[in-house]
Write an enzyme that holds these catalytic residues in place. Sequence first.
Site, PDB file in Angstrom:
ATOM      1  N   ASP A 176     -11.984   0.708   2.104  1.00 49.05           N
ATOM      2  CA  ASP A 176     -11.088   1.135   3.401  1.00 49.05           C
ATOM      3  C   ASP A 176     -11.701   1.594   4.593  1.00 49.05           C
ATOM      4  O   ASP A 176     -12.779   1.998   4.615  1.00 49.05           O
ATOM      5  CB  ASP A 176     -10.154   2.222   2.785  1.00 49.05           C
ATOM      6  CG  ASP A 176      -8.582   2.102   3.504  1.00 49.05           C
ATOM      7  OD1 ASP A 176      -8.457   1.484   4.450  1.00 49.05           O
ATOM      8  OD2 ASP A 176      -8.000   2.952   3.299  1.00 49.05           O
ATOM      9  N   ASN A 205      -4.465   5.122  -1.884  1.00 49.96           N
ATOM     10  CA  ASN A 205      -5.403   5.693  -1.381  1.00 49.96           C
ATOM     11  C   ASN A 205      -6.306   6.804  -2.128  1.00 49.96           C
ATOM     12  O   ASN A 205      -5.258   7.612  -2.820  1.00 49.96           O
ATOM     13  CB  ASN A 205      -5.214   6.175   0.072  1.00 49.96           C
ATOM     14  CG  ASN A 205      -4.884   4.918   0.861  1.00 49.96           C
ATOM     15  OD1 ASN A 205      -5.646   4.381   1.412  1.00 49.96           O
ATOM     16  ND2 ASN A 205      -3.501   4.800   1.348  1.00 49.96           N
ATOM     17  N   GLU A 224       0.945  -0.944  -0.078  1.00 50.00           N
ATOM     18  CA  GLU A 224      -0.001  -0.056   0.076  1.00 50.00           C
ATOM     19  C   GLU A 224       0.919   1.319  -0.025  1.00 50.00           C
ATOM     20  O   GLU A 224       1.702   1.360   0.904  1.00 50.00           O
ATOM     21  CB  GLU A 224      -0.753   0.171   1.277  1.00 50.00           C
ATOM     22  CG  GLU A 224      -1.775   1.354   1.345  1.00 50.00           C
ATOM     23  CD  GLU A 224      -2.723   1.230   2.376  1.00 50.00           C
ATOM     24  OE1 GLU A 224      -2.795   0.550   3.072  1.00 50.00           O
ATOM     25  OE2 GLU A 224      -3.552   2.318   2.519  1.00 50.00           O
ATOM     26  N   GLU A 230      -8.366   2.198  -2.895  1.00 43.79           N
ATOM     27  CA  GLU A 230      -8.882   2.115  -1.884  1.00 43.79           C
ATOM     28  C   GLU A 230      -9.774   3.477  -1.463  1.00 43.79           C
ATOM     29  O   GLU A 230      -9.075   4.533  -1.617  1.00 43.79           O
ATOM     30  CB  GLU A 230      -7.804   2.003  -0.595  1.00 43.79           C
ATOM     31  CG  GLU A 230      -7.003   0.901  -0.750  1.00 43.79           C
ATOM     32  CD  GLU A 230      -6.145   0.546   0.509  1.00 43.79           C
ATOM     33  OE1 GLU A 230      -6.009   1.156   1.540  1.00 43.79           O
ATOM     34  OE2 GLU A 230      -5.377  -0.452   0.475  1.00 43.79           O
ATOM     35  N   GLU A 241      -6.066  -4.446   8.975  1.00 46.55           N
ATOM     36  CA  GLU A 241      -4.931  -3.524   9.075  1.00 46.55           C
ATOM     37  C   GLU A 241      -4.422  -3.372  10.434  1.00 46.55           C
ATOM     38  O   GLU A 241      -5.345  -3.712  11.485  1.00 46.55           O
ATOM     39  CB  GLU A 241      -5.233  -2.284   8.209  1.00 46.55           C
ATOM     40  CG  GLU A 241      -6.488  -1.755   8.355  1.00 46.55           C
ATOM     41  CD  GLU A 241      -6.736  -0.266   7.730  1.00 46.55           C
ATOM     42  OE1 GLU A 241      -6.462  -0.117   6.569  1.00 46.55           O
ATOM     43  OE2 GLU A 241      -7.108   0.629   8.631  1.00 46.55           O
TER      44      GLU A 241
HETATM   45  P1  C2E Z   1      -5.018   4.250   6.018  1.00 49.02           P
HETATM   46  O1  C2E Z   1      -5.223   4.041   4.492  1.00 49.02           O
HETATM   47  O2  C2E Z   1      -6.164   3.607   6.782  1.00 49.02           O
HETATM   48  O3  C2E Z   1      -3.379   3.568   6.191  1.00 49.02           O
HETATM   49  C1  C2E Z   1      -3.008   2.885   7.246  1.00 49.02           C
HETATM   50  C2  C2E Z   1      -2.215   3.983   8.198  1.00 49.02           C
HETATM   51  O4  C2E Z   1      -2.022   3.106   9.532  1.00 49.02           O
HETATM   52  C3  C2E Z   1      -0.922   4.259   7.711  1.00 49.02           C
HETATM   53  O5  C2E Z   1      -0.790   5.691   8.425  1.00 49.02           O
HETATM   54  C4  C2E Z   1       0.074   3.253   8.493  1.00 49.02           C
HETATM   55  O6  C2E Z   1       1.443   3.864   8.533  1.00 49.02           O
HETATM   56  C5  C2E Z   1      -0.726   2.920   9.803  1.00 49.02           C
HETATM   57  N1  C2E Z   1      -0.243   1.782  10.227  1.00 49.02           N
HETATM   58  C6  C2E Z   1      -0.244   0.521   9.416  1.00 49.02           C
HETATM   59  N2  C2E Z   1       0.033  -0.490  10.243  1.00 49.02           N
HETATM   60  C7  C2E Z   1      -0.003  -0.022  11.401  1.00 49.02           C
HETATM   61  C8  C2E Z   1       0.045  -0.635  12.710  1.00 49.02           C
HETATM   62  O7  C2E Z   1       0.239  -1.795  12.739  1.00 49.02           O
HETATM   63  N3  C2E Z   1      -0.435   0.212  13.901  1.00 49.02           N
HETATM   64  C9  C2E Z   1      -0.745   1.434  13.859  1.00 49.02           C
HETATM   65  N4  C2E Z   1      -0.706   2.057  14.917  1.00 49.02           N
HETATM   66  N5  C2E Z   1      -0.728   1.856  12.681  1.00 49.02           N
HETATM   67  C10 C2E Z   1      -0.567   1.196  11.476  1.00 49.02           C
HETATM   68  P2  C2E Z   1      -0.252   6.933   7.718  1.00 49.02           P
HETATM   69  O8  C2E Z   1       0.762   6.553   6.589  1.00 49.02           O
HETATM   70  O9  C2E Z   1       0.002   8.086   8.656  1.00 49.02           O
HETATM   71  O10 C2E Z   1      -1.795   7.178   6.703  1.00 49.02           O
HETATM   72  C11 C2E Z   1      -2.836   7.748   7.270  1.00 49.02           C
HETATM   73  C12 C2E Z   1      -3.763   7.761   6.615  1.00 49.02           C
HETATM   74  O11 C2E Z   1      -3.700   8.833   5.389  1.00 49.02           O
HETATM   75  C13 C2E Z   1      -4.076   6.555   5.754  1.00 49.02           C
HETATM   76  O12 C2E Z   1      -4.779   5.953   6.371  1.00 49.02           O
HETATM   77  C14 C2E Z   1      -4.876   7.124   4.534  1.00 49.02           C
HETATM   78  O13 C2E Z   1      -6.087   7.501   4.729  1.00 49.02           O
HETATM   79  C15 C2E Z   1      -4.188   8.500   4.114  1.00 49.02           C
HETATM   80  N6  C2E Z   1      -3.182   8.657   3.090  1.00 49.02           N
HETATM   81  C16 C2E Z   1      -2.108   8.000   3.130  1.00 49.02           C
HETATM   82  N7  C2E Z   1      -1.536   8.298   2.122  1.00 49.02           N
HETATM   83  C17 C2E Z   1      -2.322   8.789   1.299  1.00 49.02           C
HETATM   84  C18 C2E Z   1      -2.595   9.273  -0.262  1.00 49.02           C
HETATM   85  O14 C2E Z   1      -1.560   8.961  -1.200  1.00 49.02           O
HETATM   86  N8  C2E Z   1      -3.662   9.957  -0.606  1.00 49.02           N
HETATM   87  C19 C2E Z   1      -4.792  10.064   0.227  1.00 49.02           C
HETATM   88  N9  C2E Z   1      -6.086  10.685  -0.172  1.00 49.02           N
HETATM   89  N10 C2E Z   1      -4.739   9.650   1.532  1.00 49.02           N
HETATM   90  C20 C2E Z   1      -3.608   8.975   2.025  1.00 49.02           C
HETATM   91 CA    CA Z   2      -5.725   2.502   3.133  1.00 52.72          CA
HETATM   92 CA    CA Z   3      -7.346   2.014   6.537  1.00 55.59          CA
HETATM   93 CA    CA Z   4      -7.414   4.892   8.337  1.00 54.42          CA
END
Ligand code: C2E
Ligand code: CA
Ligand code: CA
Ligand code: CA
Length: 275
Positions: free
Chosen positions: A175, A113, A58, A145, A232
């Site tokens: 998602d 995403n 992802e 997603e 996740e």
């Molecule tokens: P998401 O799509 O639900 O992505 C999962 C988030 O959970 C990611 O945070 C990831 O680093 C974190 N995560 C993964 N495994 C674990 C775990 O075992 N424990 C915990 N506590 N956290 C975990 P991240 O990278 O900070 O991303 C946050 C959100 O930002 C994402 O949630 C997604 O909704 C959004 N996002 C990230 N990249 C993009 C993008 O390119 N475009 C858009 N529109 N949204 C994005």
């Molecule tokens: Ca996601």
């Molecule tokens: Ca998610």
């Molecule tokens: Ca999320």
Amino acid sequence: AKKQGKNRLFWFEPSMEFELKFRGELEAGIRRGLKNGEFIPYYEQQIDLDTGELVGFEMLARWQSPELGLVGPDIFIPISEEIGAIEELSRKLMIQALEHAKMWHPRITLSVNVSPIQLRDPWFAQKLLKLLVEHNFPASRLEIEITESSLHENIGMVRSTITSLRNQGIRVSLDDFGTGYSSLAQLRSLPFDRLKIDRSFVRELKHSGAGGKLVSAIISMGADLELPVTAEGIENDFILASLRKLGRLKGQGYHYGRPEPAEQVTKRLADLNML
Ligand code: C2E
Ligand code: CA
Ligand code: CA
Ligand code: CA
């Protein structure tokens, strides 16, 4: 804070000024960062929990800001949406991700995403397809997603976008499933390929006992909808073992490693003979 009365105004005003200044600087920083190529993709492994096999990544956006260091998407995605920069940001990230993923083994998928703002664009699917053609990336390796909460606006448009994406061979996941309060009837009317259980539910598994009930209810909803499920937020062996008892799932989480830049993905895949 305003409602708390006149005498708080003195405290309220300076802090708001500060916030507005910081906010203004963030906005300017994001615009500058877009010009300077400071937004880069990180990648999180997606695993077949049955076999332990790495099946995809992802893409998770990061901002390598010269002033702030590595900034997470929860900070800059909402601001980019508000200042009308999300489309450009997403396009720049997608192009980098396609170029990275092209180097990976063809069995390895790329999940991306999308923002609800992007889903408001009736040309979203067509623009994405054009990008895939330009970068010579097979639609069948791409998964989009869509968060459950973005289904609340303009469901008709979202449905037709999902349909166009799938007609081109792109798969579409729901998602953060379980956090958006959609009805089963509504979900059944949308042609998703997969559900992703939000990590707030998965986390409950570490308390053993009752926590598992919610997750197993969600997994059986997936079975009712005839959709495969990804969990996740798998943070440890205990959560992993609990999930494996609940069904045949894919999963991702810190247990397998933190999101990592493309160079580390390349090393990882080279070790697995998957380049
Ligand atoms: P998401 O799509 O639900 O992505 C999962 C988030 O959970 C990611 O945070 C990831 O680093 C974190 N995560 C993964 N495994 C674990 C775990 O075992 N424990 C915990 N506590 N956290 C975990 P991240 O990278 O900070 O991303 C946050 C959100 O930002 C994402 O949630 C997604 O909704 C959004 N996002 C990230 N990249 C993009 C993008 O390119 N475009 C858009 N529109 N949204 C994005
Ligand atoms: Ca996601
Ligand atoms: Ca998610
Ligand atoms: Ca999320």
